[in-house]
Design a protein around this motif. Sequence first.
Motif, PDB file in Angstrom:
ATOM      1  N   LEU A  98      -9.590  10.885  -8.099  1.00  0.00           N
ATOM      2  CA  LEU A  98      -9.945  10.271  -6.826  1.00  0.00           C
ATOM      3  C   LEU A  98      -9.340   8.870  -6.804  1.00  0.00           C
ATOM      4  N   PHE A  99      -8.643   8.535  -5.708  1.00  0.00           N
ATOM      5  CA  PHE A  99      -7.888   7.287  -5.649  1.00  0.00           C
ATOM      6  C   PHE A  99      -8.444   6.293  -4.641  1.00  0.00           C
ATOM      7  N   SER A 100      -8.303   5.012  -4.975  1.00  0.00           N
ATOM      8  CA  SER A 100      -8.468   3.910  -4.029  1.00  0.00           C
ATOM      9  C   SER A 100      -7.383   2.891  -4.371  1.00  0.00           C
ATOM     10  N   TYR A 101      -6.993   2.076  -3.403  1.00  0.00           N
ATOM     11  CA  TYR A 101      -5.788   1.256  -3.561  1.00  0.00           C
ATOM     12  C   TYR A 101      -6.020  -0.217  -3.214  1.00  0.00           C
ATOM     13  N   LYS A 102      -5.153  -1.056  -3.741  1.00  0.00           N
ATOM     14  CA  LYS A 102      -5.086  -2.420  -3.247  1.00  0.00           C
ATOM     15  C   LYS A 102      -4.519  -2.386  -1.825  1.00  0.00           C
ATOM     16  N   LYS A 103      -4.755  -3.456  -1.081  1.00  0.00           N
ATOM     17  CA  LYS A 103      -4.390  -3.482   0.339  1.00  0.00           C
ATOM     18  C   LYS A 103      -3.307  -4.524   0.602  1.00  0.00           C
ATOM     19  N   TYR A 104      -2.306  -4.117   1.369  1.00  0.00           N
ATOM     20  CA  TYR A 104      -1.221  -5.028   1.740  1.00  0.00           C
ATOM     21  C   TYR A 104      -1.581  -5.752   3.039  1.00  0.00           C
ATOM     22  N   TYR A 105      -1.597  -7.078   2.968  1.00  0.00           N
ATOM     23  CA  TYR A 105      -1.946  -7.886   4.145  1.00  0.00           C
ATOM     24  C   TYR A 105      -0.744  -8.720   4.578  1.00  0.00           C
ATOM     25  N   ASP A 106      -0.333  -8.544   5.826  1.00  0.00           N
ATOM     26  CA  ASP A 106       0.758  -9.325   6.410  1.00  0.00           C
ATOM     27  C   ASP A 106       0.144 -10.596   7.001  1.00  0.00           C
ATOM     28  N   PHE A 107       0.319 -11.734   6.292  1.00  0.00           N
ATOM     29  CA  PHE A 107      -0.343 -12.967   6.734  1.00  0.00           C
ATOM     30  C   PHE A 107       0.348 -13.603   7.931  1.00  0.00           C
ATOM     31  N   LYS A 108       1.557 -13.162   8.246  1.00  0.00           N
ATOM     32  CA  LYS A 108       2.236 -13.668   9.441  1.00  0.00           C
ATOM     33  C   LYS A 108       1.719 -12.946  10.682  1.00  0.00           C
ATOM     34  N   LYS A 109       1.588 -11.620  10.577  1.00  0.00           N
ATOM     35  CA  LYS A 109       1.078 -10.828  11.705  1.00  0.00           C
ATOM     36  C   LYS A 109      -0.450 -10.731  11.695  1.00  0.00           C
ATOM     37  N   LYS A 110      -1.069 -11.198  10.590  1.00  0.00           N
ATOM     38  CA  LYS A 110      -2.524 -11.193  10.435  1.00  0.00           C
ATOM     39  C   LYS A 110      -3.094  -9.779  10.570  1.00  0.00           C
ATOM     40  N   LYS A 111      -2.524  -8.869   9.795  1.00  0.00           N
ATOM     41  CA  LYS A 111      -2.984  -7.482   9.808  1.00  0.00           C
ATOM     42  C   LYS A 111      -2.685  -6.797   8.476  1.00  0.00           C
ATOM     43  N   TYR A 112      -3.474  -5.764   8.180  1.00  0.00           N
ATOM     44  CA  TYR A 112      -3.208  -4.943   7.010  1.00  0.00           C
ATOM     45  C   TYR A 112      -2.191  -3.867   7.363  1.00  0.00           C
ATOM     46  N   LEU A 113      -1.388  -3.485   6.385  1.00  0.00           N
ATOM     47  CA  LEU A 113      -0.359  -2.472   6.622  1.00  0.00           C
ATOM     48  C   LEU A 113      -0.937  -1.064   6.541  1.00  0.00           C
ATOM     49  N   SER A 114      -0.498  -0.219   7.455  1.00  0.00           N
ATOM     50  CA  SER A 114      -0.871   1.194   7.422  1.00  0.00           C
ATOM     51  C   SER A 114      -0.041   1.915   6.363  1.00  0.00           C
ATOM     52  N   LEU A 115      -0.391   3.158   6.097  1.00  0.00           N
ATOM     53  CA  LEU A 115       0.400   3.976   5.172  1.00  0.00           C
ATOM     54  C   LEU A 115       1.856   4.054   5.625  1.00  0.00           C
ATOM     55  N   LYS A 116       2.040   4.293   6.921  1.00  0.00           N
ATOM     56  CA  LYS A 116       3.382   4.406   7.478  1.00  0.00           C
ATOM     57  C   LYS A 116       4.186   3.130   7.241  1.00  0.00           C
ATOM     58  N   GLU A 117       3.558   1.974   7.419  1.00  0.00           N
ATOM     59  CA  GLU A 117       4.245   0.693   7.236  1.00  0.00           C
ATOM     60  C   GLU A 117       4.551   0.435   5.763  1.00  0.00           C
ATOM     61  N   ILE A 118       3.649   0.839   4.886  1.00  0.00           N
ATOM     62  CA  ILE A 118       3.875   0.661   3.448  1.00  0.00           C
ATOM     63  C   ILE A 118       5.110   1.430   3.000  1.00  0.00           C
ATOM     64  N   PHE A 119       5.248   2.665   3.487  1.00  0.00           N
ATOM     65  CA  PHE A 119       6.406   3.482   3.131  1.00  0.00           C
ATOM     66  C   PHE A 119       7.679   2.977   3.809  1.00  0.00           C
ATOM     67  N   LYS A 142      -7.164  -7.068  -3.561  1.00  0.00           N
ATOM     68  CA  LYS A 142      -7.913  -6.071  -4.320  1.00  0.00           C
ATOM     69  C   LYS A 142      -9.259  -5.799  -3.649  1.00  0.00           C
ATOM     70  N   LEU A 143      -9.883  -4.725  -4.052  1.00  0.00           N
ATOM     71  CA  LEU A 143     -11.205  -4.378  -3.546  1.00  0.00           C
ATOM     72  C   LEU A 143     -12.237  -5.364  -4.079  1.00  0.00           C
ATOM     73  N   ASN A 144     -13.279  -5.637  -3.281  1.00  0.00           N
ATOM     74  CA  ASN A 144     -14.323  -6.527  -3.764  1.00  0.00           C
ATOM     75  C   ASN A 144     -15.315  -5.748  -4.635  1.00  0.00           C
ATOM     76  N   LEU A 145     -16.237  -6.454  -5.255  1.00  0.00           N
ATOM     77  CA  LEU A 145     -17.156  -5.842  -6.224  1.00  0.00           C
ATOM     78  C   LEU A 145     -18.008  -4.739  -5.605  1.00  0.00           C
ATOM     79  N   ARG A 146     -18.454  -4.957  -4.367  1.00  0.00           N
ATOM     80  CA  ARG A 146     -19.296  -3.954  -3.696  1.00  0.00           C
ATOM     81  C   ARG A 146     -18.491  -2.703  -3.348  1.00  0.00           C
ATOM     82  N   GLU A 147     -17.257  -2.898  -2.899  1.00  0.00           N
ATOM     83  CA  GLU A 147     -16.396  -1.752  -2.601  1.00  0.00           C
ATOM     84  C   GLU A 147     -16.148  -0.920  -3.851  1.00  0.00           C
TER      85      GLU A 147
END
Length: 214
Positions: A98-119, A142-147
Amino acid sequence: NVNDFILATKALEKKGYTIFRMGRDVAEKFRYNSENVIDYANSEISSDFLDLYLIKKCSFFISTGCGLDSIAIIFNKPIIYINYVPIGECSVFSNNFLFSYKKYYDFKKKKYLSLKEIFSRNLAYQYPKKKNLSKKNLLLKKLNLREIKDIILEMEVKIKNISIKQKKLSRLQKLFKKKFNKLILKHPPKPKIFGKLFPNVSEKFIKKNIYLLN
């Protein structure tokens, strides 16, 4: 950071588990002391044989995608991957993962990248370095402690009640798998490392990061 797992460790301890922190020559000690939590990595009794024995006997294995999880794979143990990167190089040998991932954040566009954008931005197979990401206006979060706790408890419920192989995937998990499948076929790794299995992703992770499916 091993101490990101303290909340999850406490939650598993309440459920009656004994938790072993594995590893060798680790940078930090585990900052939670309990008779049910063993910082085996800093123990005088650690050995190659005991590494194998503990993994062979464990209920499930928690990994960030390196080191001793290869032994857990050999023993066909359920593995929950936390903060895994790069997203496209998750070699899947079993439905018990079972997988969970770090998240890519575009700080210029102020949004997280979707799967499509990551690829499409050629990030799916690159081991990310902070300097290189910064040039692309990206941060890796990275995910926080609660996540982490919630995702690990999701895994615990799955293996306790029914095997992951037999458990039906949720609608969101199916959507993730379908999208991932299409993207990895459109942007294949070189050399090809996949067979027919594609990653089962944590439902808790998908619900919290629904933007990945955009």
